[in-house]
Design an enzyme around this catalytic site. Structure first.
Site, PDB file in Angstrom:
ATOM      1  CD  GLU A 256     -15.142  13.499 -49.224  1.00 38.26           C
ATOM      2  OE1 GLU A 256     -16.162  13.873 -48.623  1.00 38.26           O
ATOM      3  OE2 GLU A 256     -15.145  13.078 -50.387  1.00 38.26           O
ATOM      4  CB  CYS A 295     -17.260  13.393 -41.575  1.00 35.94           C
ATOM      5  SG  CYS A 295     -17.143  11.777 -42.345  1.00 35.94           S
TER       6      CYS A 295
HETATM    7  P1  NAP Z   1      -7.309  19.129 -39.626  1.00 34.09           P
HETATM    8  O1  NAP Z   1      -6.612  19.907 -38.600  1.00 34.09           O
HETATM    9  O2  NAP Z   1      -7.678  19.797 -40.893  1.00 34.09           O
HETATM   10  O3  NAP Z   1      -6.385  17.841 -39.893  1.00 34.09           O
HETATM   11  C1  NAP Z   1      -6.709  16.874 -40.837  1.00 34.09           C
HETATM   12  C2  NAP Z   1      -5.444  16.325 -41.460  1.00 34.09           C
HETATM   13  O4  NAP Z   1      -4.755  17.369 -42.137  1.00 34.09           O
HETATM   14  C3  NAP Z   1      -4.443  15.759 -40.458  1.00 34.09           C
HETATM   15  O5  NAP Z   1      -3.802  14.650 -41.033  1.00 34.09           O
HETATM   16  C4  NAP Z   1      -3.460  16.900 -40.277  1.00 34.09           C
HETATM   17  O6  NAP Z   1      -2.194  16.475 -39.852  1.00 34.09           O
HETATM   18  C5  NAP Z   1      -3.401  17.461 -41.669  1.00 34.09           C
HETATM   19  N1  NAP Z   1      -3.009  18.854 -41.758  1.00 34.09           N
HETATM   20  C6  NAP Z   1      -3.134  19.832 -40.840  1.00 34.09           C
HETATM   21  N2  NAP Z   1      -2.669  20.989 -41.334  1.00 34.09           N
HETATM   22  C7  NAP Z   1      -2.245  20.740 -42.591  1.00 34.09           C
HETATM   23  C8  NAP Z   1      -1.663  21.537 -43.617  1.00 34.09           C
HETATM   24  N3  NAP Z   1      -1.435  22.833 -43.458  1.00 34.09           N
HETATM   25  N4  NAP Z   1      -1.341  20.933 -44.783  1.00 34.09           N
HETATM   26  C9  NAP Z   1      -1.588  19.628 -44.976  1.00 34.09           C
HETATM   27  N5  NAP Z   1      -2.143  18.835 -44.043  1.00 34.09           N
HETATM   28  C10 NAP Z   1      -2.475  19.380 -42.869  1.00 34.09           C
HETATM   29  O7  NAP Z   1      -8.649  18.513 -39.121  1.00 34.09           O
HETATM   30  P2  NAP Z   1      -8.993  18.009 -37.654  1.00 34.09           P
HETATM   31  O8  NAP Z   1      -9.418  19.181 -36.886  1.00 34.09           O
HETATM   32  O9  NAP Z   1      -7.957  17.102 -37.136  1.00 34.09           O
HETATM   33  O10 NAP Z   1     -10.231  17.109 -38.049  1.00 34.09           O
HETATM   34  C11 NAP Z   1     -11.514  17.361 -37.640  1.00 34.09           C
HETATM   35  C12 NAP Z   1     -12.344  17.916 -38.752  1.00 34.09           C
HETATM   36  O11 NAP Z   1     -12.337  17.047 -39.878  1.00 34.09           O
HETATM   37  C13 NAP Z   1     -13.771  18.014 -38.315  1.00 34.09           C
HETATM   38  O12 NAP Z   1     -14.130  19.358 -38.298  1.00 34.09           O
HETATM   39  C14 NAP Z   1     -14.559  17.218 -39.348  1.00 34.09           C
HETATM   40  O13 NAP Z   1     -15.660  17.938 -39.819  1.00 34.09           O
HETATM   41  C15 NAP Z   1     -13.635  16.955 -40.454  1.00 34.09           C
HETATM   42  N6  NAP Z   1     -13.829  15.600 -40.970  1.00 34.09           N
HETATM   43  C16 NAP Z   1     -14.449  15.425 -42.154  1.00 34.09           C
HETATM   44  C17 NAP Z   1     -14.627  14.146 -42.673  1.00 34.09           C
HETATM   45  C18 NAP Z   1     -15.284  13.901 -44.019  1.00 34.09           C
HETATM   46  O14 NAP Z   1     -15.211  12.775 -44.541  1.00 34.09           O
HETATM   47  N7  NAP Z   1     -15.927  14.872 -44.618  1.00 34.09           N
HETATM   48  C19 NAP Z   1     -14.178  13.056 -41.951  1.00 34.09           C
HETATM   49  C20 NAP Z   1     -13.561  13.274 -40.728  1.00 34.09           C
HETATM   50  C21 NAP Z   1     -13.378  14.556 -40.251  1.00 34.09           C
HETATM   51  P3  NAP Z   1      -1.776  16.488 -38.293  1.00 34.09           P
HETATM   52  O15 NAP Z   1      -2.692  15.563 -37.605  1.00 34.09           O
HETATM   53  O16 NAP Z   1      -0.373  16.019 -38.325  1.00 34.09           O
HETATM   54  O17 NAP Z   1      -1.939  17.906 -37.860  1.00 34.09           O
END
Ligand code: NAP
Length: 520
Positions: A256, A295
């Site tokens: 997602e 999101c």
């Molecule tokens: P992110 O950096 O991708 O982080 C999301 C999750 O993934 C966190 O728990 C993070 O852990 C973990 N993570 C980071 N790097 C990883 C890796 N290499 N392997 C496994 N897990 C990893 O996303 P974000 O920037 O925090 O979130 C914002 C984005 O999420 C926005 O752009 C939004 O569009 C999207 N979003 C989508 C939805 C949906 O339902 N479609 C909902 C909410 C948000 P850490 O926090 O420990 O780094």
């Protein structure tokens, strides 16, 4: 200061090594720290597979549903404490906090009911049995059984309670043990929920684990019976999908990710009508609820060119009335973004939008918020950018700004044109359409449908609906393309991700006896 431990192997384990601070995003006050070095991830997964999986699979859907009901009750009993944590660690207003925490409780309760309605079976019978040859004795039937691995859930920072609950509900009900990893910056809420569930000993040993802090090599430890449901940025999702073990072992992955959701105003909607007011209310709510860090938030507001100036004026007036500041204050309607890096990203995104469009309200400039020391907190004002060239603009269909930011795009009023503009977002979670014209609605809905996971049909008679930004447990959540190509929730449909579908082919009496589906 509290160090948040992980709960793995049915015990709390404090990590070591580099620590990450968890802050109050309104004041930048440190609240807790997290670290996951030293936590034995392989052993944690192994314990979930060996202890949690068999214990859950021994239960019926109704019994697993009862566990979800008990989880919901436990959270409800601690609701106020959880709301305080949402305000402190997530920058939520009380209303934002309820959206997350009460949404989590409601989703667990909804899946508890699904468990009751599925009943005493331990597997799902999928569809009707069918005759396969000339003789009715040669028979086929699909069934779906729980996978024997572990369901790893990696969540985004914006819904630490709901994200945890909506994924856990489906997996536990299906019979798979869960290892949940909240985003580190807002992990206090998920951590406290886990403490509450552990204190009450609701779940069998190994059924639920929590990893707090960096995920380290977690996704690369998964195999063919495991699944990984990820919510977060498209870039991280793409990296996980490309991991060698994921490719080699066909690890089942659900992503997602980002989405440039849209709201489309039909040409029949008169300014000041009830439907027009609903449309304005939905746009304002989606822009400012959780400071736009949803999101499903409306990012592109697509309106007939003839009314664009009026819509702009009305939205500017509504956004001007939103008090931004420390969400601990009752009169504040919008809090800060979650982290310094989210603020930097949102500011950069607003600047990119403003380079091609015209700022109608707000800007990327530092913002003096109410109730916080000068210069503190990750605040940005609501921002509305108008694109006079409408669909011709590129950046507005490519750059998701994860904050209280939306763009106003005029269009011709033709349903086909609106659908073409929506489609330029390259796959989204939700589109809202507002019209009472059945012909226009039909053309818009079937033009938009291939490009997003959910379509909200705005209508004055559904004014009590929570609006397009709310994900309901009964309906699927996900979308094609940029949105990750995934699907969660949708009532009993949610279970499919955690179950292996098997086709049984053989003698009808034998299959019917095996499945208990014999009727006469
Ligand atoms: P992110 O950096 O991708 O982080 C999301 C999750 O993934 C966190 O728990 C993070 O852990 C973990 N993570 C980071 N790097 C990883 C890796 N290499 N392997 C496994 N897990 C990893 O996303 P974000 O920037 O925090 O979130 C914002 C984005 O999420 C926005 O752009 C939004 O569009 C999207 N979003 C989508 C939805 C949906 O339902 N479609 C909902 C909410 C948000 P850490 O926090 O420990 O780094």
């Amino acid at each position: 200061m509290k160090t948040l431990s992980s709960y793995v192997g049915d015990q709390w384990v404090e990590g070591s090594g580099a620590q990450q601070m968890l802050l109050n995003p309104a004041t930048e006050e440190p609240l807790a720290c997290a670290r996951s070095e030293g936590v034995d991830l392989a052993a944690a997964l192994d314990h979930a597979r060996r202890a949690g999986g068999p214990a859950l699979r021994a239960l019926s859907f109704a019994e697993r549903g009862a566990l979800l009901g008990a989880m919901a009750q436990a959270m409800q009993a601690h609701r106020d404490e959880l709301l305080e944590l949402a305000i402190a660690n997530c920058g939520n207003t009380r209303s934002d906090g309820k959206f997350d925490v009460e949404g989590a409780i409601a989703t667990l309760s909804a899946f508890a009911e699904i468990g009751t309605s599925v009943g005493t079976a331990q597997f799902l019978v999928d569809g009707e049995g069918m005759q396969l040859g000339r003789s009715p004795r040669f028979h086929g039937q699909h069934v779906a059984v729980p996978r024997t691995g572990v369901a790893v859930h990696i969540n985004a920072f914006n819904f630490p309670a709901w994200g945890f609950a909506e994924k856990a509900a489906a997996a536990l009900l299906a019979g798979m043990p869960v290892l949940s990893k909240p985003a580190t910056s807002s992990a206090m809420l998920a951590h406290r929920i886990m403490e509450i569930l552990v204190e009450r000993r609701i779940l069998p040993g190994g059924a639920l684990s929590l990893l707090v802090g960096s995920p380290r090599e977690l996704p690369s430890l998964l195999g063919g019976q495991d699944v990984l449901a990820f919510t977060g940025s498209g870039d991280t999702g793409a990296r996980i999908r490309a991991l060698p073990n994921v490719v080699r072992e066909s690890v089942h992955i659900n992503v997602e990710a980002d989405s440039l959701n849209a709201a489309v105003l039909g040409p029949d909607v008169e300014p000041r009508s009830d439907l027009y007011e609903l449309f304005l209310k939905d746009v304002q709510r989606d822009m400012t609820q959780k400071a736009g860090q949803k999101c499903t938030a409306i990012r592109r507001v697509i309106v007939p060119a003839v009314v664009a100036a009026g819509v702009r004026e009305d939205l500017v007036e509504l956004l001007g009335g939103v008090r931004v500041g420390n969400p601990a204050m009752d009169e504040v309607r919008m809090g800060p973004l979650a982290t310094a890096s989210q603020l930097a990203d949102a500011r950069e995104g607003v600047e990119r939008l403003a380079a091609d469009g015209e700022l109608a309200f707000g800007s990327a400039a530092p913002f003096a918020a109410a109730g916080v020391p000068a210069g503190k907190g990750y605040f940005i004002s609501p921002v509305l950018v108008e694109f006079a060239q409408g669909a011709a603009a590129d950046v507005v269909h490519a750059r998701e700004v994860f904050g209280p930011v939306a763009s106003l795009l005029p269009y011709s009023g033709e349903a086909g044109d609106a659908a073409a503009i929506v489609a330029r977002g390259n796959g989204g979670l939700v589109t809202a359409v507002y019209s009472d014209d059945a012909g226009w609605i039909r053309e818009a809905v079937f033009g938009i449908a291939p490009h997003c996971g959910r379509i909200y049909l705005g209508n004055a008679k559904i004014e009590l609906s929570p609006g397009p930004g709310t994900v309901l447990p009964q309906l699927v959540h996900g979308g094609p393309g940029r949105a990750g190509g995934g699907e969660e929730l949708g009532g009993v449909r949610a279970l499919a991700f955690y179950l292996q579908r098997v086709a049984l082919e053989g003698s009808r009496p034998v299959i019917q006896k095996l499945l208990g589906t014999r009727t006469g």
